[in-house]
Every structure is written in structure tokens, then in C-alpha cells.
Design an enzyme around this catalytic site. Structure first.
Site, PDB file in Angstrom:
ATOM      1  CG  ASP A 103     -98.749   3.629  41.962  1.00 58.21           C
ATOM      2  OD1 ASP A 103     -98.450   3.911  40.784  1.00 58.21           O
ATOM      3  OD2 ASP A 103     -99.001   2.474  42.356  1.00 58.21           O
TER       4      ASP A 103
HETATM    5  N1  URA Z   1     -95.536  -0.857  42.154  1.00 59.95           N
HETATM    6  C1  URA Z   1     -96.726  -0.288  42.392  1.00 59.95           C
HETATM    7  O1  URA Z   1     -97.749  -0.942  42.299  1.00 59.95           O
HETATM    8  N2  URA Z   1     -96.766   1.014  42.715  1.00 59.95           N
HETATM    9  C2  URA Z   1     -95.666   1.773  42.861  1.00 59.95           C
HETATM   10  O2  URA Z   1     -95.764   2.949  43.186  1.00 59.95           O
HETATM   11  C3  URA Z   1     -94.426   1.173  42.617  1.00 59.95           C
HETATM   12  C4  URA Z   1     -94.388  -0.150  42.277  1.00 59.95           C
END
Ligand code: URA
Length: 238
Positions: A103
Site C-alpha cells: 500500500d
Molecule cells: N497488507 C496490507 O494491508 N498492506 C500492505 O501493504 C501489505 C500487506
């Protein structure tokens, strides 16, 4: 093509000299010493070195980056900075893409490659590649969370996650290890336990660890030893 033929065509030595050189263990294919002159190599996908000096470079390249929070893990975006923007122009031309996504607000270990088969295997839950995260949450992770993760979390939308490991890290910190990469997975797993994520950082993929030496936005090319840590079955199909 045979390994000895490839090396003789590149002017390294004659076929007969090469047979001795290869049998002496001086030649490596994809970072692994090879003593059979008749070993088949693919000039498109294999790397070959003699006494540690690169003779043939695979068109496939692999990198790890310490992705900073605030950067998108996509190849291009009209408005926002992407992980590709953090690479120098000569590497941007290789057709690299992120292996799975972190993310925008997640930091940590991101793999980049132009090898689609490799990427597919790292992402697929069938390969069993563990991804480990450090999370700071709003709340204090407890033994109930550990058991719930081990049993397979049921997300708010009814999706059942595979069993995962949650280690209590002290205070509001925990470490989460998952083998799949559903959308916002770790955040949604912890939210389902009433512990929303405040910060998330990926620490390792398989046995490849990020460490702190790269620094935010730093990257390095991965060699055969690194890739074997990510995927035990690497090199693929060889
Ligand atoms: N899980 C998440 O919620 N976000 C990420 O970036 C990676 C794994």
C-alpha cells in the site's frame, strides 16, 4: 545450447580447453558452480560467469527496494511518485515491475523484476512464500489475536484467510507472517480483531530480509543466493 559451445562462441577459449575449465568448477550458471560442459543453457534467461567474471547476463533482472511510505508500488502514475521513479534511468528501461503491491502508506521490502514467472511464483499462495510484517496498531495485541490468526481470520466481507502467524512484539507492536497477498490483507486482518494498523513495514519475503542498510528508497540488485532465499525452487524449471 551447450555450456561449452556458448563459451567458445563468445571467444572465452577453445571447446577442449573449456571442458577442462568447466570440469575444474570455474564456471557458474545462475550463480551456481557447474562442472558439466554439456549442461544446456539458455542465452536469453541464464547468467554465466567464469572465475566470478560475468560472461553472459540474463535478460531477467531482480532487485529489492526499501520502499518508503508515500510512494506507489506501480510502474507509472500521472500524478504521484512511483517506485520506478526512484530508480536511475538505465534501470527504468529494463521493464521492471513490482512483485505484488505494498500500500502507499506501507514501507519495506519490495521486489522488482522483469521476470513474470518469478513474480507469479512469489505471489502465489501455492508457493508458500512467507511475507513478514511489523505492525504498530491502535491497541495491544494479545494471545486471543495469536489464536485467531493461527485459525484463519474471517474478514469483514466474509473472506476466510489462510492460517497466519501473529507474534506479540510488546506494547502496540506485533509481527504478522502471511503467505497470501489479498487487498489490504494485514490491515484488514488486524482490523477484524479491533486493532487497526497505524504503521506497516514489510521485513522479509521468504528468507530474504530487508535489514536497515538500504535506507528509504534504497535498492540493490539480487544475485542467485538472494533469489534462492526468496524461492527455494529457484532457478525456475532448471
Ligand atoms: N497488507 C496490507 O494491508 N498492506 C500492505 O501493504 C501489505 C500487506
Amino acid at each position: 545450447m551447450r555450456l561449452d559451445k556458448l563459451l567458445s562462441e563468445r571467444g572465452v577459449a577453445s571447446r577442449s580447453e573449456l571442458r577442462h575449465i568447466i570440469r575444474a568448477g570455474r564456471v557458474s550458471v545462475n550463480g551456481v558452480p557447474e562442472t558439466a560442459p554439456e549442461r544446456r543453457v539458455d542465452p536469453g534467461t541464464d547468467s554465466v560467469s567464469l572465475d566470478g567474471k560475468e560472461i553472459l547476463r540474463s535478460r531477467f533482472r531482480y532487485f529489492m527496494m526499501d520502499k518508503p511510505a508515500g510512494v506507489l508500488s506501480v510502474t507509472e502514475d500521472r500524478k504521484q511518485q512511483t517506485v520506478l521513479d526512484l530508480l536511475p534511468p538505465e534501470l527504468r528501461r529494463l521493464g521492471l515491475f513490482p512483485v505484488g503491491r505494498l500500500d502507499k502508506d506501507t514501507s519495506g521490502l519490495l521486489l522488482l523484476t522483469n521476470d513474470g514467472d518469478f513474480a507469479h511464483r512469489v505471489i502465489s499462495p501455492k508457493s508458500g512464500v512467507e511475507k513478514r510484517y511489523r505492525a504498530e496498531v491502535d491497541g495491544v495485541p494479545d494471545e486471543g489475536d495469536v489464536r485467531a490468526f493461527a485459525g484463519g481470520i474471517l474478514l469483514a466481507d466474509g473472506t476466510r484467510c489462510l492460517p497466519a502467524a501473529l507474534e506479540i512484539g510488546g506494547g502496540n507492536v506485533c509481527h504478522v507472517t502471511v503467505m497470501e497477498g489479498k487487498y489490504h490483507q494485514v490491515k484488514r486482518m488486524l482490523a477484524s480483531r479491533g486493532k487497526p494498523v497505524l504503521t506497516l513495514r514489510r521485513l522479509s519475503v521468504g528468507e530474504l530480509e530487508l535489514g536497515e542498510d538500504l535506507g528509504p528508497g534504497g535498492f540493490r540488485e539480487l544475485g542467485a543466493e538472494d533469489l534462492c532465499k526468496v524461492l527455494k525452487a529457484w532457478p525456475i524449471g532448471k
